[in-house]
Structure formats: C-alpha cells, structure tokens
Design a protein around this motif. Structure first.
Motif, PDB file in Angstrom:
ATOM      1  N   ASP A 109       8.134  12.183   3.025  1.00  0.00           N
ATOM      2  CA  ASP A 109       7.530  12.295   1.693  1.00  0.00           C
ATOM      3  C   ASP A 109       6.427  11.540   1.949  1.00  0.00           C
ATOM      4  O   ASP A 109       6.037  10.615   2.013  1.00  0.00           O
ATOM      5  N   ARG A 110       5.112  12.796   2.556  1.00  0.00           N
ATOM      6  CA  ARG A 110       4.068  12.045   3.285  1.00  0.00           C
ATOM      7  C   ARG A 110       3.425  10.846   2.002  1.00  0.00           C
ATOM      8  O   ARG A 110       2.378  10.796   2.295  1.00  0.00           O
ATOM      9  N   PRO A 111       3.040  11.978   0.553  1.00  0.00           N
ATOM     10  CA  PRO A 111       2.484  10.549  -0.337  1.00  0.00           C
ATOM     11  C   PRO A 111       3.644   9.283  -0.383  1.00  0.00           C
ATOM     12  O   PRO A 111       2.453   8.005  -0.687  1.00  0.00           O
ATOM     13  N   ARG A 112       4.859   9.722   0.184  1.00  0.00           N
ATOM     14  CA  ARG A 112       5.488   7.993  -0.444  1.00  0.00           C
ATOM     15  C   ARG A 112       5.227   7.372   0.693  1.00  0.00           C
ATOM     16  O   ARG A 112       4.903   6.138   1.007  1.00  0.00           O
ATOM     17  N   ILE A 113       4.819   7.817   1.807  1.00  0.00           N
ATOM     18  CA  ILE A 113       4.526   7.305   3.430  1.00  0.00           C
ATOM     19  C   ILE A 113       2.852   6.739   2.970  1.00  0.00           C
ATOM     20  O   ILE A 113       2.789   5.565   3.750  1.00  0.00           O
ATOM     21  N   ILE A 114       1.870   7.226   2.767  1.00  0.00           N
ATOM     22  CA  ILE A 114       0.758   6.672   2.739  1.00  0.00           C
ATOM     23  C   ILE A 114       1.070   5.437   2.040  1.00  0.00           C
ATOM     24  O   ILE A 114       0.444   4.400   2.156  1.00  0.00           O
ATOM     25  N   ALA A 115       1.560   5.085   0.792  1.00  0.00           N
ATOM     26  CA  ALA A 115       1.710   4.581  -0.600  1.00  0.00           C
ATOM     27  C   ALA A 115       2.388   3.597   0.415  1.00  0.00           C
ATOM     28  O   ALA A 115       1.669   2.298   0.032  1.00  0.00           O
ATOM     29  N   CYS A 116       3.634   3.038   1.183  1.00  0.00           N
ATOM     30  CA  CYS A 116       3.929   2.511   1.505  1.00  0.00           C
ATOM     31  C   CYS A 116       2.583   2.078   2.585  1.00  0.00           C
ATOM     32  O   CYS A 116       3.147   0.814   2.914  1.00  0.00           O
ATOM     33  N   MET A 117       2.675   2.812   3.631  1.00  0.00           N
ATOM     34  CA  MET A 117       1.198   1.866   4.487  1.00  0.00           C
ATOM     35  C   MET A 117       0.549   1.343   3.897  1.00  0.00           C
ATOM     36  O   MET A 117      -0.140   0.323   4.886  1.00  0.00           O
ATOM     37  N   GLN A 118      -0.020   1.347   2.563  1.00  0.00           N
ATOM     38  CA  GLN A 118      -1.148   0.845   1.823  1.00  0.00           C
ATOM     39  C   GLN A 118      -0.153  -0.094   1.408  1.00  0.00           C
ATOM     40  O   GLN A 118      -1.222  -1.566   1.872  1.00  0.00           O
ATOM     41  N   SER A 119       0.574  -0.331   1.050  1.00  0.00           N
ATOM     42  CA  SER A 119       0.799  -1.339   0.485  1.00  0.00           C
ATOM     43  C   SER A 119       1.179  -2.583   1.436  1.00  0.00           C
ATOM     44  O   SER A 119       1.446  -3.491   1.447  1.00  0.00           O
ATOM     45  N   GLN A 120       1.990  -1.969   2.894  1.00  0.00           N
ATOM     46  CA  GLN A 120       2.446  -2.775   3.840  1.00  0.00           C
ATOM     47  C   GLN A 120       0.829  -3.080   5.197  1.00  0.00           C
ATOM     48  O   GLN A 120       1.225  -3.685   5.731  1.00  0.00           O
ATOM     49  N   ARG A 121      -0.307  -2.361   4.342  1.00  0.00           N
ATOM     50  CA  ARG A 121      -1.502  -3.001   5.346  1.00  0.00           C
ATOM     51  C   ARG A 121      -1.224  -4.153   5.919  1.00  0.00           C
ATOM     52  O   ARG A 121      -1.598  -4.087   6.850  1.00  0.00           O
ATOM     53  N   ASP A 122      -0.966  -5.190   5.423  1.00  0.00           N
ATOM     54  CA  ASP A 122      -1.475  -6.527   5.893  1.00  0.00           C
ATOM     55  C   ASP A 122      -0.600  -6.804   7.157  1.00  0.00           C
ATOM     56  O   ASP A 122      -0.075  -7.680   7.323  1.00  0.00           O
ATOM     57  N   LEU A 145      -6.320   2.189  12.932  1.00  0.00           N
ATOM     58  CA  LEU A 145      -6.419   3.676  12.349  1.00  0.00           C
ATOM     59  C   LEU A 145      -6.291   3.967  11.552  1.00  0.00           C
ATOM     60  O   LEU A 145      -7.352   4.901  11.041  1.00  0.00           O
ATOM     61  N   PHE A 146      -5.928   2.833  10.674  1.00  0.00           N
ATOM     62  CA  PHE A 146      -5.181   3.766   9.603  1.00  0.00           C
ATOM     63  C   PHE A 146      -5.996   3.871   8.218  1.00  0.00           C
ATOM     64  O   PHE A 146      -6.882   4.099   8.024  1.00  0.00           O
ATOM     65  N   ASP A 147      -7.287   2.484   8.113  1.00  0.00           N
ATOM     66  CA  ASP A 147      -8.403   2.258   7.709  1.00  0.00           C
ATOM     67  C   ASP A 147      -9.265   3.162   8.656  1.00  0.00           C
ATOM     68  O   ASP A 147      -9.972   3.694   7.447  1.00  0.00           O
ATOM     69  N   ARG A 148      -9.927   3.741   9.635  1.00  0.00           N
ATOM     70  CA  ARG A 148     -10.475   4.507  10.142  1.00  0.00           C
ATOM     71  C   ARG A 148     -10.353   5.729   9.196  1.00  0.00           C
ATOM     72  O   ARG A 148     -11.299   6.666   9.277  1.00  0.00           O
ATOM     73  N   GLU A 149      -8.867   5.681   9.225  1.00  0.00           N
ATOM     74  CA  GLU A 149      -8.776   7.677   8.831  1.00  0.00           C
ATOM     75  C   GLU A 149      -9.061   7.902   6.885  1.00  0.00           C
ATOM     76  O   GLU A 149      -8.905   8.526   6.547  1.00  0.00           O
ATOM     77  N   ARG A 150      -8.144   6.755   7.151  1.00  0.00           N
ATOM     78  CA  ARG A 150      -8.542   6.743   5.287  1.00  0.00           C
ATOM     79  C   ARG A 150      -9.934   6.478   5.059  1.00  0.00           C
ATOM     80  O   ARG A 150     -10.185   5.969   3.452  1.00  0.00           O
ATOM     81  N   GLY A 151     -10.733   6.294   5.538  1.00  0.00           N
ATOM     82  CA  GLY A 151     -12.343   6.042   4.886  1.00  0.00           C
ATOM     83  C   GLY A 151     -12.651   4.621   4.606  1.00  0.00           C
ATOM     84  O   GLY A 151     -13.411   4.210   3.445  1.00  0.00           O
ATOM     85  N   GLY A 152     -12.076   3.291   5.082  1.00  0.00           N
ATOM     86  CA  GLY A 152     -12.219   2.275   4.946  1.00  0.00           C
ATOM     87  C   GLY A 152     -11.483   1.065   5.027  1.00  0.00           C
ATOM     88  O   GLY A 152      -9.497   1.961   4.623  1.00  0.00           O
TER      89      GLY A 152
END
Length: 81
Positions: free
Chosen positions: A45-58, A67-74
């Motif tokens: 589930d792409r939206p869940r993966i993105i949300a998970c990656m955002q919540s796990q950013r640290d 890479l995630f920050d660059r492609e997500r716009g910061g």
C-alpha cells in the motif's frame, strides 16, 4: 523473495521523477532495506509506505533519508534534521 519484495515496495515508495527508471533503481538501492526493516507491514500500500517512512524518518539510513527528503520536497513538517 526478500529482494523481490524490497523492489516492489520501493516502486510504491516515492513518486516517479522525470527519469523514472534510474529513480526507481536508486530508490531500490538506497531505501529497499529501510522499507523492509521499518515498513514491511505497509507493503504494498503506497500511501501506507509513505506514511510509515515519514513516521520513521529519524530511523532511516542517512542515504535513504536524504533521498526521501529530496523527492518529497524537503524535510517532513514538524520534524527537525
């Protein structure tokens, strides 16, 4: 099997850029292990993966976080670093 799941997971991870093939390859190389380690339960589930990656950013590897920050716009709003 694990490699296949990682490849599929990162295809859903971030939006494709102008050079989609190289972007997908870079995502697989840089973030595949992080998706498997941190967000396995969100696949495919792409939206869940993105949300998970955002919540796990640290907890992302430094290269994947960049890479995630660059492609997500910061950086993720409300987060430092």
């Amino acid at each position: 099997m694990r490699t296949l799941i990682a490849a599929l997971a990162t295809l859903f991870l971030l939006p494709a850029g102008a050079n989609a093939q190289s972007s997908d390859e870079e995502r697989n190389r840089v973030c595949g292990a992080d998706v498997m380690r941190l967000c396995l339960n969100a696949i495919p589930d792409r939206p869940r993966i993105i949300a998970c990656m955002q919540s796990q950013r640290d907890n992302l590897s430094p290269a994947c976080r960049a890479l995630f920050d660059r492609e997500r716009g910061g950086a993720v709003p409300g987060r430092r670093g």
